[in-house]
Design an enzyme around this catalytic site. Structure first.
Site, PDB file in Angstrom:
ATOM      1  N   GLU A 228     -54.076   6.201 111.981  1.00 29.95           N
ATOM      2  CA  GLU A 228     -54.487   5.656 113.284  1.00 29.95           C
ATOM      3  C   GLU A 228     -54.517   6.786 114.297  1.00 29.95           C
ATOM      4  O   GLU A 228     -54.066   7.901 114.022  1.00 29.95           O
ATOM      5  CB  GLU A 228     -53.517   4.543 113.726  1.00 29.95           C
ATOM      6  CG  GLU A 228     -53.644   3.281 112.877  1.00 29.95           C
ATOM      7  CD  GLU A 228     -52.678   2.167 113.268  1.00 29.95           C
ATOM      8  OE1 GLU A 228     -51.782   2.409 114.093  1.00 29.95           O
ATOM      9  OE2 GLU A 228     -52.834   1.054 112.732  1.00 29.95           O
TER      10      GLU A 228
ATOM     11  N   HIS B 233     -55.033  -1.341 125.076  1.00 26.13           N
ATOM     12  CA  HIS B 233     -55.610  -1.074 123.761  1.00 26.13           C
ATOM     13  C   HIS B 233     -57.113  -0.955 123.942  1.00 26.13           C
ATOM     14  O   HIS B 233     -57.728  -1.786 124.619  1.00 26.13           O
ATOM     15  CB  HIS B 233     -55.277  -2.214 122.786  1.00 26.13           C
ATOM     16  CG  HIS B 233     -55.467  -1.831 121.352  1.00 26.13           C
ATOM     17  ND1 HIS B 233     -56.703  -1.597 120.808  1.00 26.13           N
ATOM     18  CD2 HIS B 233     -54.572  -1.624 120.359  1.00 26.13           C
ATOM     19  CE1 HIS B 233     -56.557  -1.266 119.531  1.00 26.13           C
ATOM     20  NE2 HIS B 233     -55.273  -1.278 119.231  1.00 26.13           N
TER      21      HIS B 233
ATOM     22  N   ARG C 127     -54.701   6.467 122.426  1.00 26.16           N
ATOM     23  CA  ARG C 127     -55.289   5.281 123.054  1.00 26.16           C
ATOM     24  C   ARG C 127     -55.658   5.424 124.514  1.00 26.16           C
ATOM     25  O   ARG C 127     -56.627   4.841 124.971  1.00 26.16           O
ATOM     26  CB  ARG C 127     -54.274   4.158 122.990  1.00 26.16           C
ATOM     27  CG  ARG C 127     -54.341   3.483 121.705  1.00 26.16           C
ATOM     28  CD  ARG C 127     -53.364   2.377 121.667  1.00 26.16           C
ATOM     29  NE  ARG C 127     -53.221   2.094 120.270  1.00 26.16           N
ATOM     30  CZ  ARG C 127     -52.315   1.325 119.750  1.00 26.16           C
ATOM     31  NH1 ARG C 127     -51.449   0.727 120.538  1.00 26.16           N
ATOM     32  NH2 ARG C 127     -52.269   1.135 118.466  1.00 26.16           N
TER      33      ARG C 127
ATOM     34  N   HIS D 144     -51.863  -4.139 126.457  1.00 25.21           N
ATOM     35  CA  HIS D 144     -51.366  -4.293 125.089  1.00 25.21           C
ATOM     36  C   HIS D 144     -49.855  -4.099 124.974  1.00 25.21           C
ATOM     37  O   HIS D 144     -49.188  -4.833 124.254  1.00 25.21           O
ATOM     38  CB  HIS D 144     -52.087  -3.264 124.214  1.00 25.21           C
ATOM     39  CG  HIS D 144     -51.767  -3.316 122.765  1.00 25.21           C
ATOM     40  ND1 HIS D 144     -52.040  -4.412 121.986  1.00 25.21           N
ATOM     41  CD2 HIS D 144     -51.211  -2.397 121.935  1.00 25.21           C
ATOM     42  CE1 HIS D 144     -51.670  -4.172 120.739  1.00 25.21           C
ATOM     43  NE2 HIS D 144     -51.138  -2.960 120.693  1.00 25.21           N
TER      44      HIS D 144
ATOM     45  N   ARG E 106     -47.504   5.443 124.123  1.00 28.60           N
ATOM     46  CA  ARG E 106     -46.978   5.201 122.769  1.00 28.60           C
ATOM     47  C   ARG E 106     -47.998   5.556 121.693  1.00 28.60           C
ATOM     48  O   ARG E 106     -49.173   5.215 121.804  1.00 28.60           O
ATOM     49  CB  ARG E 106     -46.602   3.724 122.620  1.00 28.60           C
ATOM     50  CG  ARG E 106     -46.280   3.326 121.199  1.00 28.60           C
ATOM     51  CD  ARG E 106     -45.750   1.919 121.127  1.00 28.60           C
ATOM     52  NE  ARG E 106     -46.759   0.908 121.338  1.00 28.60           N
ATOM     53  CZ  ARG E 106     -47.542   0.402 120.377  1.00 28.60           C
ATOM     54  NH1 ARG E 106     -47.448   0.850 119.125  1.00 28.60           N
ATOM     55  NH2 ARG E 106     -48.404  -0.537 120.663  1.00 28.60           N
TER      56      ARG E 106
HETATM   57  P1  FAD Z   1     -41.763  -9.844 120.300  1.00 24.07           P
HETATM   58  O1  FAD Z   1     -42.210  -9.717 118.926  1.00 24.07           O
HETATM   59  O2  FAD Z   1     -42.767 -10.101 121.345  1.00 24.07           O
HETATM   60  O3  FAD Z   1     -40.680 -11.001 120.364  1.00 24.07           O
HETATM   61  C1  FAD Z   1     -40.162 -11.434 121.596  1.00 24.07           C
HETATM   62  C2  FAD Z   1     -39.488 -12.771 121.395  1.00 24.07           C
HETATM   63  O4  FAD Z   1     -38.767 -13.122 122.569  1.00 24.07           O
HETATM   64  C3  FAD Z   1     -40.446 -13.910 121.132  1.00 24.07           C
HETATM   65  O5  FAD Z   1     -39.887 -14.704 120.134  1.00 24.07           O
HETATM   66  C4  FAD Z   1     -40.463 -14.669 122.457  1.00 24.07           C
HETATM   67  O6  FAD Z   1     -40.784 -16.029 122.334  1.00 24.07           O
HETATM   68  C5  FAD Z   1     -39.037 -14.480 122.895  1.00 24.07           C
HETATM   69  N1  FAD Z   1     -38.806 -14.626 124.329  1.00 24.07           N
HETATM   70  C6  FAD Z   1     -39.424 -14.001 125.351  1.00 24.07           C
HETATM   71  N2  FAD Z   1     -38.894 -14.383 126.518  1.00 24.07           N
HETATM   72  C7  FAD Z   1     -37.919 -15.267 126.232  1.00 24.07           C
HETATM   73  C8  FAD Z   1     -37.020 -16.020 127.008  1.00 24.07           C
HETATM   74  N3  FAD Z   1     -37.002 -15.968 128.336  1.00 24.07           N
HETATM   75  N4  FAD Z   1     -36.154 -16.834 126.378  1.00 24.07           N
HETATM   76  C9  FAD Z   1     -36.159 -16.958 125.029  1.00 24.07           C
HETATM   77  N5  FAD Z   1     -36.993 -16.266 124.243  1.00 24.07           N
HETATM   78  C10 FAD Z   1     -37.859 -15.428 124.835  1.00 24.07           C
HETATM   79  N6  FAD Z   1     -47.059  -2.422 117.119  1.00 24.07           N
HETATM   80  C11 FAD Z   1     -47.026  -1.650 116.026  1.00 24.07           C
HETATM   81  O7  FAD Z   1     -46.124  -0.824 115.877  1.00 24.07           O
HETATM   82  N7  FAD Z   1     -47.972  -1.792 115.052  1.00 24.07           N
HETATM   83  C12 FAD Z   1     -48.988  -2.688 115.152  1.00 24.07           C
HETATM   84  O8  FAD Z   1     -49.808  -2.807 114.259  1.00 24.07           O
HETATM   85  C13 FAD Z   1     -49.067  -3.488 116.311  1.00 24.07           C
HETATM   86  N8  FAD Z   1     -50.073  -4.368 116.473  1.00 24.07           N
HETATM   87  C14 FAD Z   1     -50.063  -5.196 117.562  1.00 24.07           C
HETATM   88  C15 FAD Z   1     -51.053  -6.170 117.683  1.00 24.07           C
HETATM   89  C16 FAD Z   1     -51.015  -7.068 118.735  1.00 24.07           C
HETATM   90  C17 FAD Z   1     -52.094  -8.106 118.875  1.00 24.07           C
HETATM   91  C18 FAD Z   1     -49.971  -7.004 119.685  1.00 24.07           C
HETATM   92  C19 FAD Z   1     -49.896  -7.972 120.819  1.00 24.07           C
HETATM   93  C20 FAD Z   1     -48.995  -6.016 119.584  1.00 24.07           C
HETATM   94  C21 FAD Z   1     -49.039  -5.107 118.524  1.00 24.07           C
HETATM   95  N9  FAD Z   1     -48.068  -4.129 118.387  1.00 24.07           N
HETATM   96  C22 FAD Z   1     -48.044  -3.336 117.276  1.00 24.07           C
HETATM   97  C23 FAD Z   1     -46.924  -4.081 119.293  1.00 24.07           C
HETATM   98  C24 FAD Z   1     -45.746  -4.793 118.614  1.00 24.07           C
HETATM   99  O9  FAD Z   1     -46.216  -5.903 117.903  1.00 24.07           O
HETATM  100  C25 FAD Z   1     -44.721  -5.271 119.604  1.00 24.07           C
HETATM  101  O10 FAD Z   1     -44.399  -4.262 120.516  1.00 24.07           O
HETATM  102  C26 FAD Z   1     -43.445  -5.670 118.855  1.00 24.07           C
HETATM  103  O11 FAD Z   1     -43.770  -6.628 117.900  1.00 24.07           O
HETATM  104  C27 FAD Z   1     -42.417  -6.170 119.816  1.00 24.07           C
HETATM  105  O12 FAD Z   1     -41.384  -6.768 119.092  1.00 24.07           O
HETATM  106  P2  FAD Z   1     -40.201  -7.447 119.883  1.00 24.07           P
HETATM  107  O13 FAD Z   1     -39.309  -8.040 118.879  1.00 24.07           O
HETATM  108  O14 FAD Z   1     -39.647  -6.506 120.866  1.00 24.07           O
HETATM  109  O15 FAD Z   1     -40.920  -8.580 120.760  1.00 24.07           O
HETATM  110  C1  SIN Z   2     -53.426  -1.941 116.127  1.00 23.60           C
HETATM  111  O1  SIN Z   2     -53.437  -2.475 115.027  1.00 23.60           O
HETATM  112  O2  SIN Z   2     -54.375  -1.339 116.622  1.00 23.60           O
HETATM  113  C2  SIN Z   2     -52.198  -2.042 116.942  1.00 23.60           C
HETATM  114  C3  SIN Z   2     -51.314  -0.956 116.574  1.00 23.60           C
HETATM  115  C4  SIN Z   2     -50.277  -0.732 117.628  1.00 23.60           C
HETATM  116  O3  SIN Z   2     -50.265  -1.389 118.669  1.00 23.60           O
HETATM  117  O4  SIN Z   2     -49.466   0.164 117.400  1.00 23.60           O
END
Ligand code: FAD
Ligand code: SIN
Length: 541
Positions: free
Chosen positions: A112, A240, A292, A353, A388
């Protein structure tokens, strides 16, 4: 109702689930999550998770790529820790049954933007959903983890909302859990814990166009801010470059844009204007695989130059079989919108993003509040700096979730906990609110303001306008919040406006262009001249 537990985890993405799983080895956990347990940014992750797996790859290369993308602002020690811990944490995921795509006996490592090597482990183009599946299955097997769904955290329990303990200036604060709204019956629970882990993910919903699902309303950033924790580098919002342009105006993409993974460019996807011209060579020698921020700004510039609504991503030089094999989900979703990506060009636009800044944590995932730990997108660990690197987010979340577990375990071994009497939720004098349309309109106003004035391209004038509009909304919202019985939408509105305020204030502090923060009024400074991290902290109520 009061619940007492050892550890409260807020959030069920990769960060919250992995922390809960590890902590269940030595303590009881209550995990709250505001919708169903799989709804999270994690669940939508496509491209994958970066780690040094290929024997020809090295930790030094991954560190270097991360530092270059971070534009002089990364904390090198944190980056080295994340990269070196990566392979062990990936093994943890594999050991609980996560299935990454293989090519023969080896993992199929993708490339990537900004990566000098192919090092992205993935499960086709549904990596996040696969990781969530494996983690949820594992925590469901643990009898000492209680999961409360449809339970939204309102505020952290610290001195700041305990009248008798309140301090004029926030210092040496302690965190003892959180007030949680049970959405199913509108009751507020008081969950008291020896340690609290904030794993609430991102804030993409602050912006009009975002790849983030509806849960991403920045609740964790706002709760930590209100409690007086340090919040850093919030000006660095990653846009993104390629989210699907909603050609048919389909309702399913009204609340968040469908992502066309960066892995598509890694696979050879090329960007073209609506007139069919290639343009990335005019912006960076790495063309489509530049980091990005560069690709998003290039697209933004082409859209403004030509007055177009979208550019195209072109995969048509690849064979249909290869495309469908690598990107079955993207293929199917685009097909449902009338675009056959094996034959048609894909209309794309940039969308908010990822938040690179957040609640400041040290290498042990400790925040500036005693007893409050944080991991995942809600944090500022120092590994992303001003931008990032692709696929480093899932890795960071995993590595810091493990750090949370280690720190909490150590603290349980050496601390005698003494938690004061915690006040019940007090909603006396408040009324039920039934004009939800006003809330919906205010949220739209916030999203439009942030998109127009605090987006990919900023200026002092734009930030000034945003300040005025968001300040008004903040005052109105706070008044409404104080006289209303708490409910889901008002909690989220309050958090969205608070996050907008923090982003704007951080952006105003940075008198330079750097990484994801581009201001027409300031030049890009060389990494050595960087203004250091911008830290925002609430000093009084
Ligand atoms: P999240 O996975 O967002 O989880 C947060 C949790 O907290 C959720 O369950 C939510 O409901 C809960 N929550 C929030 N507020 C509250 C509240 N007040 N009370 C109770 N619960 C709450 N990153 C990569 O490294 N590789 C990728 O390929 C990639 N692809 C992506 C594609 C998309 C479409 C998106 C949106 C992001 C992508 N990212 C990627 C970024 C990555 O997915 C996220 O940064 C990462 O998953 C965050 O994980 P997390 O556990 O911190 O938060
Ligand atoms: C993507 O698949 O392009 C998302 C990857 C990322 O957010 O790191």
């Amino acid at each position: 109702m009061t619940i007492k537990t050892d550890v409260l985890v807020i959030g069920s993405g990769i960060a919250g689930l992995f922390t809960a799983l590890k902590i269940s080895e030595f303590a009881n956990v209550v995990l709250v999550t505001k919708k169903n347990k799989s709804e999270s940014n994690t669940n939508y992750a496509q491209g994958g998770i970066a780690s040094v797996i290929d024997p020809n790859d090295t930790f030094e290369k991954h560190v270097q790529d991360t530092l270059i993308a971070g534009a002089g602002l990364c904390d090198k020690v944190a980056v080295e820790m994340m990269v070196k811990d990566g392979p062990d944490r990936i093994n943890d995921l594999i050991n609980i049954g996560t299935e990454f795509t293989k090519k023969g006996d080896s993992f199929d490592l993708a490339k990537e933007g900004g990566h000098s090597m192919s090092r992205i482990l993935h499960s086709k183009d549904l990596t996040g959903a696969e990781i969530e599946r494996a983690l949820i299955k594992s925590i469901e097997a643990k009898s000492n983890i209680t999961v409360l769904e449809n339970a939204i955290a309102i505020d952290l329990l610290t001195e700041h909302n305990q009248q008798d303990l309140k301090r004029e200036i926030y210092k040496n604060q302690n965190c003892w859990g959180a007030y949680i709204l049970d959405i199913s019956n509108n009751q507020v629970l008081k969950i008291i814990a020896k340690a609290t882990v904030l794993a609430t993910g991102g804030l993409g919903q602050v912006y009009l166009h975002t790849t983030n699902p509806l849960i991403a309303t920045g609740d964790g950033f706002a709760m930590a801010y209100r409690a007086g924790a340090e919040i850093g580098n919030m000006e660095f919002i990653q846009f993104h470059p390629t989210s699907f342009y909603n050609v048919k105006n389909s309702a399913e993409f009204n609340n968040h844009s469908f992502l066309i993974s960066e892995a598509v460019r890694g696979f050879g996807g090329l960007l073209r204007t609506k007139d069919g011209e290639f343009f990335m060579h005019n912006y960076d020698e790495r063309k489509e695989l530049a980091p990005r921020d560069i690709v998003a700004r290039a697209i933004d510039n082409e859209l403004k130059k030509h007055g177009d609504d979208f550019v195209f991503l072109d995969l048509t030089h690849k064979t249909a079989n290869e495309i469908i094999e690598h990107f079955p989900n993207i293929y199917n979703i685009c097909l449902s919108q009338g675009i056959d990506i094996t034959k048609d060009l894909i209309p794309v636009v940039p969308a908010a993003h990822y938040a690179c800044g957040g609640v400041v944590v040290n290498l042990n995932a400790e925040t500036s509040l005693k007893g409050l730990y944080a991991c995942g997108e809600v944090t500022m660990t120092g590994v992303h700096g001003a931008n990032r690197l692709a696929s480093n987010s899932l890795l960071e979340a995993l590595v810091y979730a493990f750090r949370c577990y280690e720190s909490i375990k150590e603290s349980f071994n050496k601390t005698v906990f003494s938690i004061p009497e915690i006040l019940d939720w007090d909603d006396s004098g408040t009324l039920s609110y039934d004009e939800k349309v006003l809330i919906t309109h205010t949220i739209k106003e916030i999203k439009q303001t942030m998109w127009d004035y605090v987006g990919i391209v900023r200026s002092d004038l734009r930030l000034d306008r945003a300040t005025k509009r968001i300040s008004n909304i903040m005052v109105e919202t706070e008044l409404l919040y104080k006289k209303t019985k708490v409910f889901n939408e008002i909690i989220e509105l309050r958090n969205l406006v608070t996050c907008s305020h923090i982003i704007i204030e951080s952006a105003k502090l940075r008198k330079e262009s750097r990484g994801l923060h581009y201001s027409m009024d300031y030049k890009f400074s060389v990494p050595e001249d960087s203004i250091k991290n911008t830290i925002i902290k609430k000093l009084d109520q």
